[in-house]
Design a protein around this motif. Structure first.
Motif, PDB file in Angstrom:
ATOM      1  N   ASN A   8      -5.260   9.739   0.399  1.00  0.00           N
ATOM      2  CA  ASN A   8      -5.009   9.234  -0.969  1.00  0.00           C
ATOM      3  C   ASN A   8      -4.295   7.883  -0.948  1.00  0.00           C
ATOM      4  OD1 ASN A   8      -2.675  10.349   0.095  1.00  0.00           O
ATOM      5  ND2 ASN A   8      -1.963  11.190  -1.866  1.00  0.00           N
ATOM      6  N   GLU A   9      -4.556   7.080   0.070  1.00  0.00           N
ATOM      7  CA  GLU A   9      -3.968   5.747   0.184  1.00  0.00           C
ATOM      8  C   GLU A   9      -4.333   4.890  -1.037  1.00  0.00           C
ATOM      9  OE1 GLU A   9      -3.968   3.397   4.014  1.00  0.00           O
ATOM     10  OE2 GLU A   9      -5.448   2.229   2.887  1.00  0.00           O
ATOM     11  N   ASP A  41       4.620  -4.833   2.272  1.00  0.00           N
ATOM     12  CA  ASP A  41       4.146  -4.546   3.632  1.00  0.00           C
ATOM     13  C   ASP A  41       4.029  -5.841   4.426  1.00  0.00           C
ATOM     14  OD1 ASP A  41       3.917  -1.867   2.931  1.00  0.00           O
ATOM     15  OD2 ASP A  41       1.843  -2.099   2.286  1.00  0.00           O
ATOM     16  N   THR A  67       0.854  -1.191   0.000  1.00  0.00           N
ATOM     17  CA  THR A  67       0.000   0.000   0.000  1.00  0.00           C
ATOM     18  C   THR A  67       0.883   1.233   0.000  1.00  0.00           C
ATOM     19  OG1 THR A  67      -1.738  -1.140   1.226  1.00  0.00           O
ATOM     20  CG2 THR A  67      -1.789   1.259   1.246  1.00  0.00           C
ATOM     21  N   TYR A  68       0.578   2.181  -0.853  1.00  0.00           N
ATOM     22  CA  TYR A  68       1.296   3.448  -0.885  1.00  0.00           C
ATOM     23  C   TYR A  68       0.462   4.525  -0.180  1.00  0.00           C
ATOM     24  CZ  TYR A  68       4.415   1.268  -4.268  1.00  0.00           C
ATOM     25  OH  TYR A  68       5.315   0.429  -4.879  1.00  0.00           O
ATOM     26  N   ASN A  69       1.168   5.494   0.425  1.00  0.00           N
ATOM     27  CA  ASN A  69       0.514   6.566   1.186  1.00  0.00           C
ATOM     28  C   ASN A  69      -0.386   5.993   2.277  1.00  0.00           C
ATOM     29  OD1 ASN A  69       1.648   8.584  -0.548  1.00  0.00           O
ATOM     30  ND2 ASN A  69       0.029   8.174  -2.026  1.00  0.00           N
ATOM     31  N   LYS A  70       0.124   4.998   2.972  1.00  0.00           N
ATOM     32  CA  LYS A  70      -0.669   4.287   3.973  1.00  0.00           C
ATOM     33  C   LYS A  70      -1.179   5.239   5.052  1.00  0.00           C
ATOM     34  CE  LYS A  70       0.720   0.221   4.990  1.00  0.00           C
ATOM     35  NZ  LYS A  70       1.451  -0.951   5.534  1.00  0.00           N
ATOM     36  N   GLY A  71      -2.474   5.134   5.347  1.00  0.00           N
ATOM     37  CA  GLY A  71      -3.075   5.946   6.391  1.00  0.00           C
ATOM     38  C   GLY A  71      -3.464   7.341   5.960  1.00  0.00           C
ATOM     39  N   ARG A  72      -3.207   7.680   4.694  1.00  0.00           N
ATOM     40  CA  ARG A  72      -3.525   9.018   4.204  1.00  0.00           C
ATOM     41  C   ARG A  72      -4.818   8.973   3.384  1.00  0.00           C
ATOM     42  NH1 ARG A  72       2.485  10.728   1.942  1.00  0.00           N
ATOM     43  NH2 ARG A  72       3.617  10.398   3.917  1.00  0.00           N
ATOM     44  N   ARG A  84      -4.011   0.937  -2.384  1.00  0.00           N
ATOM     45  CA  ARG A  84      -3.656  -0.467  -2.165  1.00  0.00           C
ATOM     46  C   ARG A  84      -3.359  -1.092  -3.523  1.00  0.00           C
ATOM     47  NH1 ARG A  84      -7.761  -3.575   1.620  1.00  0.00           N
ATOM     48  NH2 ARG A  84      -5.940  -4.965   1.702  1.00  0.00           N
TER      49      ARG A  84
END
Length: 227
Positions: free
Chosen positions: A23-24, A65, A16-21, A26
């Motif tokens: 604009n996350e 991850d 996952t990129y930008n996790k928790g944001r 998966r």
């Protein structure tokens, strides 16, 4: 008799990129695949489906991850950056859509350089570079720099460079995608011939279904998973 140990095995890979944001994104969800020794596998997916991310994780250029990456039976997910770098240099060859050859060096020098970085003597590196270039029909182009080569010739040199250190695994991301259809077919013939002759395993991402059908298996990506 038991099946031979896979050269590459990916299991339950998530990324996952930008996790928790807000604009996350998966990209990979429980992705899994295996490559047996000598097997050539096509990976077909539309742009943005995550195939480049999967190749980067398989090639130890990125880390998942969660999940495991087994290379020749060794769990590289648990290894140090140094160990991953050594494994990448010794066991994996990479080919991309663009050749990424060093413009100031000749074809022979581009193929010899990875071997020199791996501790091979210059004489032995040059000998293998000559052999590989001759195999792909560039016997008279050893001393030409990339700018003096055609697109198809440049990509052939890139194939030789990827195989210079005799890897167990070749990873290719749209290796003929930058070429016209006729040249693409010719260059793919060369790549497939090299792979078959050396007996290594290959995972080749491509949009070209005709090329994909010439490989041993075709895998598709859908929803972050490999099918």
């Amino acid at each position: 008799m038991n099946d031979p140990r896979p050269v590459l095995a990916l299991d339950a890979i998530t990324k996952t990129y930008n996790k928790g944001r807000p604009n996350e994104v998966r990209v990979l969800m429980d992705a899994a695949l295996t490559l047996a020794p000598g097997q050539v596998v096509a990976l077909v997916a539309p742009s943005g489906a995550g195939k480049s991310t999967l190749l980067h994780i398989a090639g130890l250029l990125d880390t998942p991850d969660s999940g495991t990456v087994l290379l020749d039976g060794q769990d590289m997910s648990r290894e140090s950056d140094t160990a991953r770098t050594v494994a990448r240099r010794q066991k994996i060859g990479f080919v991309y859509q663009f050749h990424h050859l060093l413009p100031e060096f000749t074809a022979l020098e581009n193929v010899a350089l990875p071997q020199l970085a791996n501790g091979v003597t210059r004489a032995a590196a040059n000998e293998r570079a000559v052999d590989l270039l001759d195999r792909v029909g560039l016997g008279k182009r050893h001393d030409h720099r990339p700018a003096a080569l055609s697109g198809g010739e440049q990509q052939r040199v890139a194939f030789c460079r990827a195989l210079a250190n005799a890897p167990a695994l070749l990873l290719a991301d749209e290796p003929t995608g930058n070429l016209d259809p006729a040249t693409s077919d010719q260059v793919f013939d060369v790549l497939l011939g090299l792979v078959r002759d050396t007996g290594l395993s290959a995972l080749i991402a491509t949009h070209n279904l005709a090329l994909a059908e010439r490989m041993d298996r075709v895998l598709h990506m859908d929803g972050g998973r490999v099918t």
